[in-house]
Design a protein around this motif. Sequence first.
Motif, PDB file in Angstrom:
ATOM      1  N   ARG A 149      42.166 128.599 -29.634  1.00 42.42           N
ATOM      2  CA  ARG A 149      42.371 127.280 -30.234  1.00 42.42           C
ATOM      3  C   ARG A 149      42.598 126.229 -29.157  1.00 42.42           C
ATOM      4  N   SER A 207      44.868 131.455 -26.582  1.00 48.51           N
ATOM      5  CA  SER A 207      44.237 132.527 -27.352  1.00 48.51           C
ATOM      6  C   SER A 207      45.260 133.603 -27.689  1.00 48.51           C
ATOM      7  N   ILE A 264      44.109 130.959 -40.274  1.00 46.10           N
ATOM      8  CA  ILE A 264      44.057 130.114 -39.075  1.00 46.10           C
ATOM      9  C   ILE A 264      44.684 128.761 -39.419  1.00 46.10           C
ATOM     10  N   ALA A 292      38.810 125.657 -33.120  1.00 51.77           N
ATOM     11  CA  ALA A 292      39.155 127.081 -33.042  1.00 51.77           C
ATOM     12  C   ALA A 292      37.885 127.924 -33.057  1.00 51.77           C
TER      13      ALA A 292
END
Length: 662
Positions: A591, A611, A623, A631
């Motif tokens: 991300r 990460s 997420i 992302a």
Amino acid sequence: MKGLATWLAVALAAGLPGLVSGERLAKRDSSSTVTLTVNPSGGNASSPLLYGIMFEDMDHSGDGGIHGQLLQNNGFQGDNPGLTAYESIGDVTIAQDMDHPVSDAIHSSLQVAVNANATGFVGFANTGYDGVPVMKTTYLCEFWMLGNYSGNITLQLVGSSSGKVYASHNMTVVSSEEFTNHQTTFNSSASSDGNNEWRLLFDSALVPNGTLNFGLVQLFPPTFNTRSNGLREDVATFVDDIKPSFLRFPGGNNLEGLQIDTRWQWNLTIGPVVDRPGRESDWFYPNTDALGLDEYLWWCEDMNMEPVLAVWDGKSYGGILSGTDLQPYVDDILNELEYLLGPSNSTYGSLRAQNGRKDPWPVNYIEIGNEDDLTGGCDTYPDRFTQIYDAINGSYPNITLIASTITESCLPSDPPAGVVYDYHYYREPDALVAMFNLWDNQPRSQPVMVGEYGCRNTSATDGVFWSSILCSCSEAVHMIGLERNSDVVRMAAYAPLLQHFGYTSWSPTLFGFDSSPDSLTPGTSYYVQQMFSANRGTTILPVDTDADFGPVYWVASKNNTAYIVKLANYGAEKKTVHVNVPNTTTGVLERLSGSEYATNQPHEIKVRPNSKTVTSSQGNYTIHMDPWGVAVLSVTSGATALHFSLGAIIAWQICIFLPQLL
């Protein structure tokens, strides 16, 4: 190409239906939660060449940039170089000497006249490109010398203000009234800043009231893959970390030339650097062309990139040639192609072999010109394109040719089948996001290359600013749109690639640097390019969802080892995305996020991706997307490495081109 201009105008103005089934475009969804289920079958092929880079020497990205040679103005090239970067040391007078050229290409040299009262070691310094990077490493130094001298020469790396000596190397030199070449290596300790210079000193007692001339001084730190006359290792490694799949070169505007005679000429960029005259570039400083045709191709080979070579098509900023006036330049293109592709016993192929490359270069893509819809090129481009296309295709029918525009009025009324159309655009964030679905309805028989794109806030003073999270998120949205259509969008390149911070004329770029240690600074857009390029699928997959695109955008793909979901939240509120990827259990979530206008500025990296490992027994992943967040989720049924094979690329090309041949 029938109706392409009308299609393009409509596409820019209105939302179009999504390419992959199960998705749709509509007004932005105000829900804070988005649920996506990746369908493991169906979809469309994805180009393995999609994410690449475009390079031209601007912002001193070549000379003083990725090319390894560190000393400026070493060949006195360009219109009026003067003594830029040179300083005298000791009781001497220095001058550009036009009467003593180093070669037929390097038309002058630096004369160092020893004054009557001189004592000890004297000489000159070169301050490089806003300083010389001084690192703890081994340097290669080379120079040409003329004049009667037999004795020691001292080469140094010294702090310009501090006077601290980081390297001092003695070598014995015997010089005469003809230019001779001298080379050596030496070790250096590291400087804490970039305010450094390279010095060459000689014993004044051995040149009483005399002169010595020096030409084409060169200083190289280690080069990428240890190539002779190669790329600066640290800068090139930063590019390699993006994992680009193609390189479009040599520009860009710098291909065209401010005048016809100052266009990029392939035959003046090959062979020994001492035989390359250089030229005045389109970006307000001279080009040495030490980074030349072969160096570009070695760069491609060392980074496993597909070369996309642009050839000059008659358009410069100072004039346009067409018809019979263009024909000699068309012949020159064929000479260039023989140099690249001909056998080593052909006229130009033997020259390539002489220059260190026996086997032909693997050049499969050639672009005819650059941005011929601009600067007055449109009226004559249909004829110029056809003239060059026919010449190249007649001799090399397997090369894919690229038109430098997609504007229908600038193209032949009935373009040949298989031509790729190049489209360039720089937009403010909202405008770039509005182009998300631009290619959804592009005819699949008319492939495109987005040769240059990027988010740019042109309201800033001189157009100079640093890439922000907002801009980079808008690019991610647009890249998701490109990837969803990557059966027809063959290649795309953010531009420009890099800049030397001391010489910025266009910004932002993916990354930049200066002469100080640890100056390599990735823009936020660098990380988006890296995240998307390092995680690629060979097939774009359908996604089942009740959500609409905006502010959350997505694309799913798979390769032979992983399923990949790319997401961007182009909005000011947090979003939660539930992703189901059947039959997967583990993977990595990367991300990138920050405040809307967060930037990375020179020597100040505030924004980096993070990460983490993710696991799920049912293939369900949650997420949390920050505002303006990007992302990439890559998951598998086990811990496997993501990779691409040459066979996959070849198979994709067969699938694309075989129907056109049948």
